[in-house]
Design a protein around this motif. Structure first.
Motif, mmCIF file in Angstrom:
data_model
loop_
_atom_site.group_PDB
_atom_site.id
_atom_site.type_symbol
_atom_site.label_atom_id
_atom_site.label_comp_id
_atom_site.label_asym_id
_atom_site.label_seq_id
_atom_site.Cartn_x
_atom_site.Cartn_y
_atom_site.Cartn_z
ATOM 1 N N MET A 57 0.857 -1.170 0.000
ATOM 2 C CA MET A 57 0.000 0.000 0.000
ATOM 3 C C MET A 57 0.903 1.232 0.000
ATOM 4 N N ARG A 58 0.592 2.189 -0.867
ATOM 5 C CA ARG A 58 1.395 3.403 -1.008
ATOM 6 C C ARG A 58 0.524 4.648 -0.861
ATOM 7 N N VAL A 59 1.170 5.710 -0.376
ATOM 8 C CA VAL A 59 0.505 7.012 -0.312
ATOM 9 C C VAL A 59 1.572 8.096 -0.504
ATOM 10 N N THR A 60 1.185 9.148 -1.179
ATOM 11 C CA THR A 60 2.069 10.297 -1.385
ATOM 12 C C THR A 60 1.443 11.511 -0.721
ATOM 13 N N THR A 61 2.239 12.193 0.090
ATOM 14 C CA THR A 61 1.771 13.407 0.755
ATOM 15 C C THR A 61 2.609 14.585 0.272
ATOM 16 N N ASP A 62 2.084 15.755 0.432
ATOM 17 C CA ASP A 62 2.819 16.987 0.132
ATOM 18 C C ASP A 62 2.641 17.890 1.343
ATOM 19 N N ILE A 63 3.626 17.882 2.220
ATOM 20 C CA ILE A 63 3.534 18.586 3.491
ATOM 21 C C ILE A 63 3.976 20.043 3.318
ATOM 22 N N SER A 64 3.137 20.953 3.808
ATOM 23 C CA SER A 64 3.415 22.385 3.712
ATOM 24 C C SER A 64 3.626 22.963 5.111
ATOM 25 N N ARG A 65 4.049 24.204 5.167
ATOM 26 C CA ARG A 65 4.202 24.875 6.455
ATOM 27 C C ARG A 65 2.852 24.986 7.174
ATOM 28 N N ILE A 66 1.805 25.156 6.413
ATOM 29 C CA ILE A 66 0.456 25.219 7.021
ATOM 30 C C ILE A 66 0.137 23.895 7.710
ATOM 31 N N ASP A 67 0.491 22.769 7.083
ATOM 32 C CA ASP A 67 0.276 21.462 7.714
ATOM 33 C C ASP A 67 1.045 21.375 9.031
ATOM 34 N N LEU A 69 8.134 13.294 17.470
ATOM 35 C CA LEU A 69 8.329 13.187 16.022
ATOM 36 C C LEU A 69 7.228 12.310 15.423
ATOM 37 N N TYR A 70 6.529 12.859 14.427
ATOM 38 C CA TYR A 70 5.397 12.173 13.812
ATOM 39 C C TYR A 70 5.486 12.235 12.289
ATOM 40 N N HIS A 71 4.980 11.197 11.643
ATOM 41 C CA HIS A 71 4.673 11.274 10.217
ATOM 42 C C HIS A 71 3.248 11.808 10.138
ATOM 43 N N ILE A 72 3.027 12.750 9.222
ATOM 44 C CA ILE A 72 1.721 13.383 9.072
ATOM 45 C C ILE A 72 1.146 12.993 7.711
ATOM 46 N N PHE A 73 -0.070 12.452 7.734
ATOM 47 C CA PHE A 73 -0.766 12.064 6.505
ATOM 48 C C PHE A 73 -2.060 12.873 6.408
ATOM 49 N N PRO A 74 -2.050 13.980 5.674
ATOM 50 C CA PRO A 74 -3.285 14.764 5.531
ATOM 51 C C PRO A 74 -4.362 13.967 4.782
ATOM 52 N N LYS A 75 -5.600 14.102 5.213
ATOM 53 C CA LYS A 75 -6.712 13.406 4.542
ATOM 54 C C LYS A 75 -6.794 13.767 3.070
ATOM 55 N N ARG A 76 -6.399 14.979 2.714
ATOM 56 C CA ARG A 76 -6.493 15.423 1.323
ATOM 57 C C ARG A 76 -5.611 14.601 0.375
ATOM 58 N N CYS A 77 -4.665 13.847 0.934
ATOM 59 C CA CYS A 77 -3.764 13.042 0.102
ATOM 60 C C CYS A 77 -4.398 11.721 -0.328
ATOM 61 N N PHE A 78 -5.576 11.458 0.158
ATOM 62 C CA PHE A 78 -6.282 10.223 -0.196
ATOM 63 C C PHE A 78 -7.444 10.576 -1.107
ATOM 64 N N LYS A 79 -7.683 9.729 -2.082
ATOM 65 C CA LYS A 79 -8.753 10.004 -3.052
ATOM 66 C C LYS A 79 -10.131 9.944 -2.412
ATOM 67 N N PHE A 139 -8.507 6.528 2.892
ATOM 68 C CA PHE A 139 -7.941 7.044 4.135
ATOM 69 C C PHE A 139 -8.114 6.014 5.257
ATOM 70 N N ASN A 140 -9.341 5.512 5.416
ATOM 71 C CA ASN A 140 -9.624 4.549 6.486
ATOM 72 C C ASN A 140 -8.887 3.237 6.295
ATOM 73 N N SER A 141 -8.742 2.793 5.061
ATOM 74 C CA SER A 141 -8.041 1.531 4.837
ATOM 75 C C SER A 141 -6.545 1.683 5.109
ATOM 76 N N PHE A 142 -5.965 2.838 4.781
ATOM 77 C CA PHE A 142 -4.557 3.089 5.099
ATOM 78 C C PHE A 142 -4.375 3.159 6.614
ATOM 79 N N LYS A 143 -5.280 3.869 7.296
ATOM 80 C CA LYS A 143 -5.220 3.981 8.756
ATOM 81 C C LYS A 143 -5.293 2.606 9.408
ATOM 82 N N THR A 144 -6.219 1.781 8.947
ATOM 83 C CA THR A 144 -6.379 0.442 9.510
ATOM 84 C C THR A 144 -5.140 -0.409 9.262
#
Length: 171
Positions: free
Chosen positions: A1-11, A137-147, A152-157
């Motif tokens: 399972m793969r996901v791509t995020t784009d983390i900004s200063r706002i995030d 220290l955390y990895h952040i996965f914004p919901k907007r990165c999931f279609k 989102f829920n399947s990645f979380k699970t």
């Protein structure tokens, strides 16, 4: 399972505002400042002898604690935002892949494999899925990165299951 995020200063700002306000560390810091202020006031002036002086001492210590915590809070967030950039891999595109041996992350700065056994809790904070790497220290996965919400829920699970299995593996 793969996901791509784009983390900004706002995030980072939203995450840290939410994280620091709910962190027990900030409340401990506040309590320590209040205690130190009260100790200094009582040491210098002695114990108050009227109800009015008690109230002034307590309110003053409380306000000092709030001010010190606010300054510390702003310093932490400012440091994080100023030091974060794409060159050090904090901001920008992060490609994640769930592998049997751990969570693989690729950024412009590095490639990292975090073994499942070393990862902490998985949590949701507003529009973010969080995976604790260590301490603060955390990895952040914004919901907007999931279609979809389902993605989102399947990645979380899947994350929760991998971390849970690794942490509860018999020795």
């Amino acid at each position: 399972m793969r996901v791509t995020t784009d983390i900004s200063r706002i995030d980072l700002l939203k995450f840290n505002l939410r994280f620091m306000v709910t962190s027990s560390y900030m409340y401990k810091y506040f309590s320590i400042v209040v205690t130190i202020v009260l100790a200094i006031v009582f040491w210098k002036a002695g114990l108050p002898d009227t109800q009015e002086k008690w109230m002034i001492s307590i309110v003053g210590a409380f306000l000092s604690g709030l001010a010190a915590t606010a300054i510390y809070f702003l310093f932490c967030i400012g440091s994080i935002l100023l030091r974060s950039n794409t060159l050090n891999g904090i901001l920008g595109v992060h490609e994640y892949e769930l592998r049997d041996e751990g969570l693989f992350e690729k950024t412009t700065a590095n490639e990292t494999l975090n073994r499942w056994e070393g990862l902490g809790k998985v949590a949701i904070a507003g529009p973010y899925l969080l995976l604790q790497v260590s301490g603060f220290l955390y990895h952040i996965f914004p919901k907007r990165c999931f279609k979809t919400e389902e993605d989102f829920n399947s990645f979380k699970t899947a994350l929760q299951n991998k971390v849970y299995e690794a942490q509860n593996k018999p020795l």
